[in-house]
Structures are given as C-alpha cells and as structure tokens.
Motif scaffolding. Structure first.
Motif, PDB file in Angstrom:
ATOM      1  N   GLN A 161      -3.138  -5.426   9.820  1.00  0.00           N
ATOM      2  CA  GLN A 161      -3.737  -6.573   9.134  1.00  0.00           C
ATOM      3  C   GLN A 161      -2.751  -7.256   8.188  1.00  0.00           C
ATOM      4  O   GLN A 161      -3.123  -8.155   7.444  1.00  0.00           O
ATOM      5  CB  GLN A 161      -5.020  -6.186   8.421  1.00  0.00           C
ATOM      6  CG  GLN A 161      -4.855  -5.462   7.111  1.00  0.00           C
ATOM      7  CD  GLN A 161      -6.198  -5.214   6.434  1.00  0.00           C
ATOM      8  OE1 GLN A 161      -7.255  -5.258   7.053  1.00  0.00           O
ATOM      9  NE2 GLN A 161      -6.165  -4.952   5.150  1.00  0.00           N
ATOM     10  N   GLY A 162      -1.489  -6.829   8.212  1.00  0.00           N
ATOM     11  CA  GLY A 162      -0.459  -7.523   7.441  1.00  0.00           C
ATOM     12  C   GLY A 162      -0.007  -6.847   6.169  1.00  0.00           C
ATOM     13  O   GLY A 162       0.800  -7.404   5.428  1.00  0.00           O
ATOM     14  N   CYS A 163      -0.496  -5.661   5.889  1.00  0.00           N
ATOM     15  CA  CYS A 163      -0.036  -4.923   4.715  1.00  0.00           C
ATOM     16  C   CYS A 163       1.363  -4.362   4.969  1.00  0.00           C
ATOM     17  O   CYS A 163       1.732  -4.093   6.114  1.00  0.00           O
ATOM     18  CB  CYS A 163      -0.958  -3.734   4.423  1.00  0.00           C
ATOM     19  SG  CYS A 163      -2.591  -4.175   3.842  1.00  0.00           S
ATOM     20  N   VAL A 184       0.834  -1.195   0.000  1.00  0.00           N
ATOM     21  CA  VAL A 184       0.000   0.000   0.000  1.00  0.00           C
ATOM     22  C   VAL A 184       0.875   1.254   0.000  1.00  0.00           C
ATOM     23  O   VAL A 184       1.883   1.309   0.710  1.00  0.00           O
ATOM     24  CB  VAL A 184      -0.928   0.021   1.242  1.00  0.00           C
ATOM     25  CG1 VAL A 184      -1.766   1.295   1.284  1.00  0.00           C
ATOM     26  CG2 VAL A 184      -1.832  -1.210   1.258  1.00  0.00           C
ATOM     27  N   LEU A 185       0.463   2.241  -0.776  1.00  0.00           N
ATOM     28  CA  LEU A 185       1.088   3.561  -0.757  1.00  0.00           C
ATOM     29  C   LEU A 185       0.120   4.521  -0.091  1.00  0.00           C
ATOM     30  O   LEU A 185      -1.026   4.657  -0.528  1.00  0.00           O
ATOM     31  CB  LEU A 185       1.395   4.035  -2.182  1.00  0.00           C
ATOM     32  CG  LEU A 185       1.961   5.454  -2.305  1.00  0.00           C
ATOM     33  CD1 LEU A 185       3.324   5.560  -1.618  1.00  0.00           C
ATOM     34  CD2 LEU A 185       2.065   5.858  -3.773  1.00  0.00           C
ATOM     35  N   LEU A 243       5.437   7.680  12.129  1.00  0.00           N
ATOM     36  CA  LEU A 243       5.302   6.591  11.156  1.00  0.00           C
ATOM     37  C   LEU A 243       6.382   5.532  11.332  1.00  0.00           C
ATOM     38  O   LEU A 243       6.124   4.339  11.183  1.00  0.00           O
ATOM     39  CB  LEU A 243       5.349   7.158   9.728  1.00  0.00           C
ATOM     40  CG  LEU A 243       4.149   8.004   9.314  1.00  0.00           C
ATOM     41  CD1 LEU A 243       4.465   8.806   8.055  1.00  0.00           C
ATOM     42  CD2 LEU A 243       2.919   7.139   9.113  1.00  0.00           C
ATOM     43  N   GLU A 244       7.602   5.963  11.666  1.00  0.00           N
ATOM     44  CA  GLU A 244       8.723   5.026  11.842  1.00  0.00           C
ATOM     45  C   GLU A 244       8.501   4.066  13.008  1.00  0.00           C
ATOM     46  O   GLU A 244       9.105   3.003  13.055  1.00  0.00           O
ATOM     47  CB  GLU A 244      10.025   5.795  12.023  1.00  0.00           C
ATOM     48  CG  GLU A 244      10.497   6.441  10.736  1.00  0.00           C
ATOM     49  CD  GLU A 244      11.649   7.416  10.921  1.00  0.00           C
ATOM     50  OE1 GLU A 244      12.031   7.712  12.074  1.00  0.00           O
ATOM     51  OE2 GLU A 244      12.158   7.896   9.894  1.00  0.00           O
ATOM     52  N   LYS A 245       7.614   4.413  13.909  1.00  0.00           N
ATOM     53  CA  LYS A 245       7.342   3.573  15.085  1.00  0.00           C
ATOM     54  C   LYS A 245       6.285   2.502  14.814  1.00  0.00           C
ATOM     55  O   LYS A 245       6.035   1.656  15.664  1.00  0.00           O
ATOM     56  CB  LYS A 245       6.879   4.451  16.253  1.00  0.00           C
ATOM     57  CG  LYS A 245       7.968   5.378  16.765  1.00  0.00           C
ATOM     58  CD  LYS A 245       7.449   6.278  17.859  1.00  0.00           C
ATOM     59  CE  LYS A 245       8.534   7.253  18.289  1.00  0.00           C
ATOM     60  NZ  LYS A 245       8.044   8.256  19.207  1.00  0.00           N
ATOM     61  N   ALA A 247      -2.261   4.141   8.027  1.00  0.00           N
ATOM     62  CA  ALA A 247      -1.171   3.161   7.965  1.00  0.00           C
ATOM     63  C   ALA A 247      -1.280   2.137   9.101  1.00  0.00           C
ATOM     64  O   ALA A 247      -1.004   0.953   8.898  1.00  0.00           O
ATOM     65  CB  ALA A 247       0.178   3.871   8.016  1.00  0.00           C
ATOM     66  N   LYS A 248      -1.696   2.582  10.278  1.00  0.00           N
ATOM     67  CA  LYS A 248      -1.774   1.667  11.439  1.00  0.00           C
ATOM     68  C   LYS A 248      -2.708   0.483  11.204  1.00  0.00           C
ATOM     69  O   LYS A 248      -2.284  -0.662  11.370  1.00  0.00           O
ATOM     70  CB  LYS A 248      -2.215   2.439  12.692  1.00  0.00           C
ATOM     71  CG  LYS A 248      -1.137   3.288  13.290  1.00  0.00           C
ATOM     72  CD  LYS A 248      -1.664   4.078  14.470  1.00  0.00           C
ATOM     73  CE  LYS A 248      -0.663   5.134  14.889  1.00  0.00           C
ATOM     74  NZ  LYS A 248      -1.204   6.052  15.884  1.00  0.00           N
ATOM     75  N   PRO A 249      -3.977   0.699  10.846  1.00  0.00           N
ATOM     76  CA  PRO A 249      -4.850  -0.467  10.660  1.00  0.00           C
ATOM     77  C   PRO A 249      -4.420  -1.339   9.484  1.00  0.00           C
ATOM     78  O   PRO A 249      -4.593  -2.560   9.520  1.00  0.00           O
ATOM     79  CB  PRO A 249      -6.241   0.131  10.453  1.00  0.00           C
ATOM     80  CG  PRO A 249      -6.033   1.553  10.083  1.00  0.00           C
ATOM     81  CD  PRO A 249      -4.734   1.956  10.701  1.00  0.00           C
TER      82      PRO A 249
END
Length: 184
Positions: free
Chosen positions: A54-56, A37-38, A71-73, A48-50
């Motif tokens: 879920q494995g993306c 995903v972008l 985001l890096e965390k 980005a979290k969810p």
C-alpha cells in the motif's frame, strides 16, 4: 547471540510461520496509510508485505537468516539484521510500530521514543494464563494480564483486548491485542 540465530533459522525451516496478516493489522492498514513503519521481529514478512503493497516503507527487524532473505525480496521493505536481545540502535522515528508474537520488555522505551506524534503502535502477543496450551512455555516471553495497558498508559489506547485464540493445531492461548496512538 548466535545460538538465537540458529534457533530461529531451525524454527523457520521446521515450522514456517503463518503468512496471513493479523486481523489487528488489517483493521488499521488504512489508518497507517503510506507512512514509515517499523516491524519488530518481522518474521517472513506477513505484515511487511501488505504494508509495502500500500506504499509504506517498512524497516523490518529480524535475526534469522531465512527471514532476512525473505524480507529482502519484498519491494519497499528494508531488512535490518539485528539481535533484539542484545541491543537496538535505531535513530529514526516512525508513523507506525508493529510488534506481533514477540516480547522483549527492554524494547518498551524504544517503542515509545521512536513513535512519531500521531503515530500508531500495534502490539499483539501471548499472555500468561494457566489455561494456555499453545503459548510459549517460558513466562519471560509472556505478558502479565493488562501489562500493555500499564506500560503504554501514556498513549491513547484505541482498543485493547485479551482473548483466547485457537491455533491451527487446535491449541488455545490467551492473546493480548492493542492499538494505541501517541498524541504528542
């Protein structure tokens, strides 16, 4: 531009963005599955979290230092520092591309070329309307009515709507929401 970086850092410090994912993303989480995903202008990672959970694998583009640190965390997220107003030199193709609350018309071709066949584009941002109270003031950052339908007509439009939202501060704004799939 460095001025943009400073502006976004100041904005995230003074008024942290919403952390709850958009209902549009939530409606398509299962369909996205565990793909690549972008996330364009990913902010602090509310989408980005969810997806990562879920494995993306999420490539999250951001310019703000504060957002990049957040985001890096997130496990499963690659934070990419990029000024989207200057250039976007991505090489990869994605199963899904997200663009929420951000508009840069120069990125339309990137979205079309970097979406894999069968891939999903989720796009949601503000639309120019005289009744807007809580949308950006600069018309350059506002969609024209039905603009997304015209620009992305080569995709299969799964759903599209323009409707008023009510922001937490009570202001209303016209928002366009689109889910589209690249068939070939």
């Amino acid at each position: 531009m460095i001025e943009d970086k400073i502006k976004w850092n100041d904005k995230y410090k003074s008024a942290p963005p919403a952390q709850k994912p958009s209902p549009l993303l939530l409606a398509y989480l299962e369909r996205i599955g565990r793909g690549e995903v972008l996330d364009i202008a990913a902010g602090m990672g509310r989408h980005a979290k969810p997806l990562a959970a879920q494995g993306c694998h999420v490539d999250a583009i951001e310019w703000s230092d504060l957002a990049l640190e957040a985001l890096e965390k997130i496990p499963g997220v690659s934070a990419i520092e990029m000024d989207l107003e200057e250039a976007c030199g991505l090489k990869k193709r994605y199963d899904a591309i997200l663009c929420f609350n951000y508009l840069n018309r120069n990125l339309y071709p990137l979205m079309l070329t970097h979406l894999k066949p069968g891939g999903l584009l989720l796009f949601e941002t503000f639309v120019q309307d005289d009744a807007n109270e809580g949308a950006p003031g600069n018309p350059f950052f506002l969609l024209e009515k039905n603009e997304l339908l015209h620009v992305f007509c080569s995709l299969y439009i799964i759903e599209y709507k323009e409707s008023y939202i009510r922001k937490p501060n009570g202001q209303k704004a016209l928002m366009a929401s689109m889910a589209a799939q690249k068939l070939h």
